[in-house]
Write a protein that holds these residues in place. Structure first.
Motif: not given
Length: 345
Positions: A173-187
């Motif tokens: 759950k943590c990895f998935a949530e972090r991945a979402a915010f990382d995607y927004v920040e990067k893209n």
């Protein structure tokens, strides 16, 4: 000007699930249309049955594997927003990476990638994360500490990969949530993301249930005390709860509130224990003498445990949370009604 709700369609992933059923109710009651992702026609039929009141505003798309490349490409076309509830909830697996980590992470980033590629008009994605992505499991009950959205589960990928139980699920759950915010920040997509982090989620059942031995995990957690199969009051692993109706409302508010953009929200009605659950159940008539374990009424076997700071959810989303007694009573009433209906079927 934003479109009126009656002209907006919301994609809800994992539409046949316990939480998703209430999320759909919250949006449907406000006038939105719902497009739900399901794996089979049978699942679609079950949602049509449980939400027959809104049949004219329901549609479905089939997604067999949420981790597959392009899984959501068709599903996101033309929708105004996405509520992503689909994620594996399995506490005992053979291969944590295959069965938990990859589906959770790729299922989440896959929704975001599909939306960016196929639907520039969508405004927001609300993701059902978990208190599991906040808690540091190595700290145990952590008396005196208050968790908030500033906290992140510190588990590493290698640690999660080596585990085949609850630790790996929490990490996923943590990895998935972090991945979402990382995607927004990067893209920097045209849409924003908000995440909702609930602890144990209880409440009435709104989805179709095939039999009492096929309840969702949290409903089964209460039912075991009511049907006599659990004779002793166990220790409580996670000491926070939220009513599923409040959780659903949080998703709606996070979608509609501009200030919720790219924020995470801890949502909980506070602390609870299995002893407190049994105290409530034992005070209810109609459960049958001696079925619910008594334990030590009025005590908390765990002693002092961590607390929660839900000020962000209250201030930004305007949330108010149901208490444990109301939540457990309504859950019990729902389960008894379901059992009676099945006996008469």
């Amino acid at each position: 000007m934003p479109k009126p709700t009656s002209e907006q369609t919301i994609l809800v992933t994992g539409a046949a699930g316990f939480v998703a059923a209430h999320v759909m109710n919250s949006f449907l009651e406000k006038g939105y249309k719902i497009r739900g992702t399901v794996r089979t026609e049978k699942s679609a039929d079950s949602v049509r049955k449980s939400h027959s009141k809104y049949a004219d505003r329901l549609s479905f798309v089939f997604v067999q594997d949420i981790a597959a490349s392009g899984a959501f490409d068709e599903a996101v076309k033309g929708v105004d927003g996405v509520i992503h509830t689909a994620s594996p909830f399995i506490l005992n697996v053979e291969d944590s990476e295959r069965d938990l980590l990859i589906p959770a992470i790729k299922g989440t980033t896959g929704v975001l990638e599909a939306l960016a590629k196929n639907n520039p008009d969508a405004t927001r994605v609300v993701i059902t994360s978990s208190f599991a992505s906040i808690i540091d499991m190595s700290q145990g009950y952590r008396p005196g500490y208050t968790y908030s959205e500033a906290d992140w589960n510190p588990a590493t990928y290698d640690e999660a990969k080596a585990d085949n139980g609850g630790f790996a699920y929490c990490a996923s759950k943590c990895f998935a949530e972090r991945a979402a915010f990382d995607y927004v920040e990067k893209n920097k997509p045209t849409f924003s993301v908000a995440t909702i982090c609930p602890p144990m989620t209880y409440g009435p059942i709104a989805h179709t249930v095939a039999s009492m031995d096929k309840l969702n995990t949290s409903s089964a957690d209460i039912w075991r005390f009511m049907n006599g199969t659990t004779e002793e009051v166990p220790l409580t692993d996670f000491c926070g709860f939220v009513d599923v109706r409040d959780l659903a409302d949080a998703h709606l508010r996070a979608f509609e509130t501009p200030e919720a953009a790219n924020q995470r929200f801890l949502v909980t009605g506070g602390n609870y224990s299995y002893q407190k659950v049994c105290d409530v159940l034992n005070a209810l008539p109609g459960l049958g003498e001696g079925k619910v374990p008594v334990g030590k009424p009025g005590t908390t076997p765990e002693g002092e445990v961590y607390k929660y700071d839900t000020s962000r959810a209250k201030e930004v989303l305007g949330m108010r949370f149901r208490g444990l007694e109301e939540c457990v009573m309504d859950t019990a009433e729902s389960l008894l009604g379901l059992e009676k209906a099945m006996a008469m079927a």
